[in-house]
Design a protein around this motif. Structure first.
Motif, short mmCIF file in Angstrom:
data_model
loop_
_atom_site.label_atom_id
_atom_site.label_comp_id
_atom_site.label_asym_id
_atom_site.label_seq_id
_atom_site.Cartn_x
_atom_site.Cartn_y
_atom_site.Cartn_z
N TRP A 126 0.81 -1.36 -0.13
CA TRP A 126 0.18 0.02 0.20
C TRP A 126 0.68 1.27 -0.03
CZ3 TRP A 126 -0.41 2.69 5.07
CH2 TRP A 126 0.44 2.06 5.99
N PRO A 130 -4.82 2.08 3.79
CA PRO A 130 -5.72 1.30 2.98
C PRO A 130 -7.19 1.29 2.80
CG PRO A 130 -3.89 0.09 4.32
CD PRO A 130 -4.10 1.57 4.68
N GLN A 148 -2.31 -1.73 -3.58
CA GLN A 148 -2.91 -0.58 -4.16
C GLN A 148 -2.39 -0.20 -5.33
OE1 GLN A 148 -2.05 2.29 -0.90
NE2 GLN A 148 -4.40 2.16 -0.25
N ALA A 162 -7.36 0.14 -3.89
CA ALA A 162 -6.94 -1.21 -3.40
C ALA A 162 -7.57 -2.53 -4.30
CB ALA A 162 -7.41 -1.60 -2.06
#
Length: 246
Positions: A126, A130, A148, A162
């Motif tokens: 990420w 998130p 992501q 995501a």
């Protein structure tokens, strides 16, 4: 999304004091105004807590950078190259999307290479918090295997979205499947990537169970940062309700 207790409201006014737009609770408690400027001139932004409490920090961003409203599909297969569609505003090279929204959304297609090690390590890669709803609830995304994505490299400033990484083939939801007699046939085990394109959209799927026993039906939406609040009904072949999931 920055751990502040602020329940922010945004108000956008023209120079004469006329309210042009307002918003609250777009990303959880965080507001967002999507403003298409009608004319040159001075505008005023007002930020306040919902109950006018004091002492809470915030970050205000005013920008014309690309903005993701959604990424589709939200499920991609491990170790493969995935073709994705970005839906949003100010997307370079974007074309008008078929998704119903006001103001209209643009869409751009791009490809990402999905790492093959996320499932074995249980990893989630990420760039930003998130979960769009709250930094406190972001831990639910960390228990997923996923990543992501930001779009093409030149979009590095866009807020990422995501996607969950799975080992099974991904079935893309295909319209028109909005009624029982249009139900889309899927094969088990199934991972379906779907989206609600317009108000009151319902997606129907039909499948054959090869044997009696326990089956799990699970929907990921909030855990991927999506704002949909899905409701699931399971029917048998005669149209009787087997169970409802909320």
């Amino acid at each position: 999304r920055t751990d502040s207790p602020l329940d922010a409201n945004l108000i956008l006014s023209a120079a004469d004091g006329r309210v042009v737009a307002s918003n609250g609770d777009y990303y959880g408690r965080d507001p967002l105004i999507d403003f298409r400027v009608p004319a040159d001139g001075e505008y005023v932004i007002t930020v306040h807590d919902l109950s006018y409490r004091g002492g809470f920090p915030y970050r205000l961003l005013i920008t014309t950078r690309p903005h993701f409203e959604a990424i589709f599909p939200r499920a991609v297969r491990s170790g493969e190259r995935a073709e994705l569609v970005a839906l949003g505003r100010n997307l370079p090279g974007g074309t008008t999307s078929s998704a119903v929204n006001d103001p209209p959304l643009e869409e751009v297609r791009f490809a990402v290479d999905v790492p093959g090690d996320l499932l074995s390590t249980g990893g989630f890669r990420w760039f930003d918090v998130p979960c769009d709803h709250s930094s406190q609830s972001s831990q639910v995304s960390w228990v997923l295997s996923g990543m992501q994505v930001r779009g093409p490299a030149e979009w590095a400033s866009v807020r990422p979205a995501a996607v969950v990484v799975v080992k099974e083939p991904v079935t893309i939801e295909a319209e028109k499947n909005s009624t029982r007699d249009q139900a889309q046939r899927i094969e088990l085990p199934a991972v379906v990537a779907g989206r609600f394109d317009e108000p009151r959209d319902a997606d129907w799927f039909t499948f054959q169970v090869p044997a009696d026993g326990a089956y799990y039906i699970e929907v990921y939406a909030e855990r991927l940062g999506a704002r949909a609040d899905p409701f699931v009904v399971v029917y048998d072949k005669d149209g009787n309700v087997v169970t409802e999931l909320d």
